[in-house]
Write an enzyme that holds these catalytic residues in place. Structure first.
Site, PDB file in Angstrom:
ATOM      1  N   ASP A  11       0.878  -1.177   0.000  1.00 17.61           N
ATOM      2  CA  ASP A  11       0.000   0.000   0.000  1.00 17.61           C
ATOM      3  C   ASP A  11       0.908   1.217   0.000  1.00 17.61           C
ATOM      4  O   ASP A  11       1.622   1.475   0.967  1.00 17.61           O
ATOM      5  CB  ASP A  11      -0.887  -0.031   1.249  1.00 17.61           C
ATOM      6  CG  ASP A  11      -1.768   1.206   1.379  1.00 17.61           C
ATOM      7  OD1 ASP A  11      -1.688   2.102   0.516  1.00 17.61           O
ATOM      8  OD2 ASP A  11      -2.540   1.270   2.355  1.00 17.61           O
ATOM      9  N   TYR A 230       0.929   0.063  15.055  1.00 14.87           N
ATOM     10  CA  TYR A 230      -0.036  -0.259  14.008  1.00 14.87           C
ATOM     11  C   TYR A 230       0.220   0.613  12.779  1.00 14.87           C
ATOM     12  O   TYR A 230       0.258   1.831  12.868  1.00 14.87           O
ATOM     13  CB  TYR A 230      -1.466  -0.024  14.507  1.00 14.87           C
ATOM     14  CG  TYR A 230      -2.493  -0.289  13.439  1.00 14.87           C
ATOM     15  CD1 TYR A 230      -2.722  -1.590  12.988  1.00 14.87           C
ATOM     16  CD2 TYR A 230      -3.224   0.742  12.868  1.00 14.87           C
ATOM     17  CE1 TYR A 230      -3.661  -1.853  12.012  1.00 14.87           C
ATOM     18  CE2 TYR A 230      -4.165   0.493  11.883  1.00 14.87           C
ATOM     19  CZ  TYR A 230      -4.380  -0.804  11.463  1.00 14.87           C
ATOM     20  OH  TYR A 230      -5.300  -1.058  10.479  1.00 14.87           O
ATOM     21  N   LYS A 233      -3.199  -3.393   8.288  1.00 13.87           N
ATOM     22  CA  LYS A 233      -3.224  -4.857   8.350  1.00 13.87           C
ATOM     23  C   LYS A 233      -2.185  -5.433   7.400  1.00 13.87           C
ATOM     24  O   LYS A 233      -1.649  -4.750   6.533  1.00 13.87           O
ATOM     25  CB  LYS A 233      -4.615  -5.390   8.015  1.00 13.87           C
ATOM     26  CG  LYS A 233      -5.690  -5.003   9.024  1.00 13.87           C
ATOM     27  CD  LYS A 233      -5.307  -5.323  10.453  1.00 13.87           C
ATOM     28  CE  LYS A 233      -5.350  -6.791  10.766  1.00 13.87           C
ATOM     29  NZ  LYS A 233      -5.029  -7.090  12.177  1.00 13.87           N
TER      30      LYS A 233
END
EC number: 3.1.3.11
Length: 363
Positions: A11, A230, A233
């Site tokens: 991404d 984080y 995902k």
């Protein structure tokens, strides 16, 4: 002919939030890759799933080749610059390090690679998921390679009947790779014991026991283990060879139609069903429901055929409608019980921090 397939995914920026990469970003990434077809690469194909760009590269350099990985790093970096110029969200999000260090393992992008001697007819498929965890493929691959209720070839084909060897990674081990190899059908219960916990254990590869040929490989990178926080995902990719000494392409459809509940969703915080979608589908605005796409190819002397979209035929519209119902039912529970991931799997720290504060008020 010995060929290497490399699937690399990242991404690097998307339009309007976590939706899809822009046309200019995709064009830049494909331009960088295409320049090497005929020199470093035998062939290449570029597509996206949600906001993740996927590179399928065929070559003869073997796995973890520095030049091939450097090319993918360059493509993702130059695509990131376009994303920044366009003001896209999360530009360069999965590029967690500043410098290339020899291969993409540990730098952020997902990597699945396989080297094999090409058969006279070499069908295979590429699976790519978005908004979910490395263990998201555990149940579908277990059913396709070990359960005759779904994979009839295990009963009907002498080539498949001896079973397959599963290499399973322990994702909780962050200092080094830790894996176990278990044979199906003899160790079926042990395989199920591990794969049921898709948060901790994930299939890394599958091998034919009769022929010693590799059947599948799955990326197992956990981004939070690299970044220490984080950053999205993990969104796995996989290469799966099909037909003859492996399950038939059609035997993988029913296992993905189950749409198992996996970790994912908005902020990576809930259990949601894994929805089969067409390649180049934007991420869903329904809580970013986890998605998987599949493209099937034939390979000849390293050159790729045109792809077949495995989840595009009319059957899958009915499947997707049922998956939406599953997603809606789970999300109606909001934060409560099994709808939300267990505490150790929550990627955002807000709840953990709030609990620490509340603990001081208990008497």
């Amino acid at each position: 002919m010995k060929v290497t397939l490399s699937v690399l995914k990242a991404d690097i920026g998307s339009v309007g939030g976590h939706t899809l990469p822009s046309r200019k970003v995709l064009a830049k990434v494909e331009e960088v890759v295409r320049e090497e077809v005929g020199r470093l690469l035998l062939d290449a194909y570029v597509f996206h799933i949600g906001d993740d760009i996927v590179l399928l590269l065929s070559h003869t350099r073997g796995v973890r080749n520095q030049e091939v990985h450097a090319l993918a790093w360059k493509a993702f970096r130059e695509g990131t610059e376009v994303a920044k110029a366009e003001g896209l969200y999360g530009a360069g999000q999965d590029l967690l390090k500043d410098a290339f260090t020899g291969n993409l393992h540990g730098l952020g992008p997902q990597v699945a690679e396989m080297e094999f001697t090409e058969r006279p007819a070499e069908p295979f498929m590429v699976l790519a998921a978005d908004k979910t965890e490395p263990g998201a493929f555990n149940l579908p691959l277990y059913l396709a390679f070990a359960d005759p209720m779904y994979s009839s070839g295990l009963l009907l084909s002498p080539e498949l009947r001896p079973g397959f060897r599963f290499r399973i990674m322990d994702l909780a081990q962050t200092e080094r790779d830790s894996y176990i190899e278990l044979d199906a059908p003899e160790r079926l219960y042990d395989i199920a014991t591990l794969l049921r916990d898709s948060h901790r254990f994930a299939i890394e590869s599958i091998w034919s026991r009769k022929h010693g040929e590799q059947a599948a490989v799955v990326s197992t990178t956990r981004l939070r283990n690299i970044a220490g926080r984080y950053v999205g995902k993990d969104d796995p990719v996989a290469i799966v060879r099909t037909q003859k000494i492996f399950p038939a392409t059609e035997e993988f459809g029913p296992v993905f139609a189950l749409a198992p509940y996996v970790a994912g969703d908005t902020r990576g915080s809930h259990h949601m069903p894994l929805m089969p979608v067409r390649a180049n589908t934007p991420a869903s605005t329904f809580f970013c429901v986890p998605m998987v796409c599949g493209l099937a190819f034939s390979l000849r002397e390293g050159r790729l055929s045109e792809p077949v979209d495995l989840f595009a035929d009319p059957v899958w519209e009915a499947v997707r409608a049922k998956v939406v119902e599953k997603a809606q039912e789970m999300r109606r529970q909001g934060f409560f019980g099994p709808a939300m991931l267990p505490m150790e799997e929550l990627e955002y720290t807000g709840i953990a921090e709030r609990l620490k504060a509340l603990e001081r008020e208990f008497s």
